[in-house]
Design an enzyme around this catalytic site. Structure first.
Site, PDB file in Angstrom:
ATOM      1  N   CYS A  45     -21.120  -0.927  14.461  1.00 41.14           N
ATOM      2  CA  CYS A  45     -20.367  -2.167  14.749  1.00 41.14           C
ATOM      3  C   CYS A  45     -19.817  -2.154  16.168  1.00 41.14           C
ATOM      4  O   CYS A  45     -19.794  -3.183  16.851  1.00 41.14           O
ATOM      5  CB  CYS A  45     -19.201  -2.317  13.782  1.00 41.14           C
ATOM      6  SG  CYS A  45     -19.687  -2.388  12.062  1.00 41.14           S
TER       7      CYS A  45
HETATM    8  C1  BEZ Z   1     -21.395   1.465  11.291  1.00 43.30           C
HETATM    9  O1  BEZ Z   1     -20.988   0.394  11.679  1.00 43.30           O
HETATM   10  O2  BEZ Z   1     -21.655   2.345  12.080  1.00 43.30           O
HETATM   11  C2  BEZ Z   1     -21.623   1.753   9.825  1.00 43.30           C
HETATM   12  C3  BEZ Z   1     -20.820   1.133   8.893  1.00 43.30           C
HETATM   13  C4  BEZ Z   1     -21.007   1.429   7.553  1.00 43.30           C
HETATM   14  C5  BEZ Z   1     -22.033   2.297   7.179  1.00 43.30           C
HETATM   15  C6  BEZ Z   1     -22.857   2.869   8.148  1.00 43.30           C
HETATM   16  C7  BEZ Z   1     -22.646   2.592   9.486  1.00 43.30           C
END
Ligand code: BEZ
Length: 211
Positions: A45
């Site tokens: 994100c």
């Molecule tokens: C991320 O945004 O890196 C993420 C969020 C939840 C699960 C895996 C990755």
């Protein structure tokens, strides 16, 4: 209930990093992109939000307002904003909606319980100036989205809205377009002054009208 193409995008009021937002009022006559994130302080994100901030001038050029959403509080968003600027080299320059009670997530069916029963998946909704949903995409949490692709789709949607053309496989801005089947050959002659080539009666190619 799922939000489908052609539906009016559900309206809501929510806090964000840029204050309270009434969604429909905020969009006004613009196009909109609403995209969700599983959680604050997550790596994928963080990269996505930095990339959208870098691409903001491209969204502006197309009269598109972008809004991110994560199911955490505005206080968390504000702390995370510092990390995004530090690690991605761009400050967050669009609102990140807070949704701690998951009201918007539920309204837009962004929680897919068999993937994760509390976090949102990576949803994207493109909304037209008529507030109707023009595109939905769902990615899993582990895969970062391609926002150049979202710009490409917006280019295609805006061409369709303005010129009655569709865009073929792997189309890119500047390439030939397809005349939509609802336009007759007679109307196409008037509508497309650059001309068209009928490969088949149903497959009519014309140069991109606005180039
Ligand atoms: C991320 O945004 O890196 C993420 C969020 C939840 C699960 C895996 C990755």
């Amino acid at each position: 209930m799922a939000v489908r193409l052609g539906d009016i995008a559900p309206d809501f009021t929510a806090d964000s990093t840029e204050g309270q937002i009434r969604f429909h009022e905020y969009l006004g006559n613009s196009w909109g992109v609403l995209f969700s994130h599983p959680k604050d302080f997550t790596p994928v994100c963080t990269t996505e939000l930095g990339e959208v901030a870098k691409l903001k001038p491209e969204f502006d050029k197309r009269n598109v307002k972008v809004l991110g959403l994560s199911v955490d509080s505005v206080d968390d968003h504000r702390r995370w904003r510092g990390d995004i600027e530090e690690t991605q080299g761009t400050a967050l320059n669009f609102p990140l909606l807070a949704d701690p009670e998951r009201k918007i997530a539920n309204l837009y069916d962004m929680i897919h319980p068999n993937a994760n029963d509390t976090l949102t998946v990576r949803s994207v909704f493109v909304i037209g100036p008529d507030k109707k949903v023009k595109l939905t995409i769902t990615y899993p949490a582990s895969t970062g989205r391609n926002f150049e692709e979202i710009l490409r789709v917006i280019d295609s949607l805006q061409l369709t809205a303005q010129y009655s053309v569709a865009t073929p496989v792997n189309w890119k801005d500047g390439q030939d377009c397809i005349i939509v089947p609802s336009v007759s050959d007679a109307d196409a002659k008037a509508k497309f002054p650059k001309g068209f080539r009928a490969v088949k009666p149903y497959l009519r190619i014309t140069p991109q009208p606005n180039k």
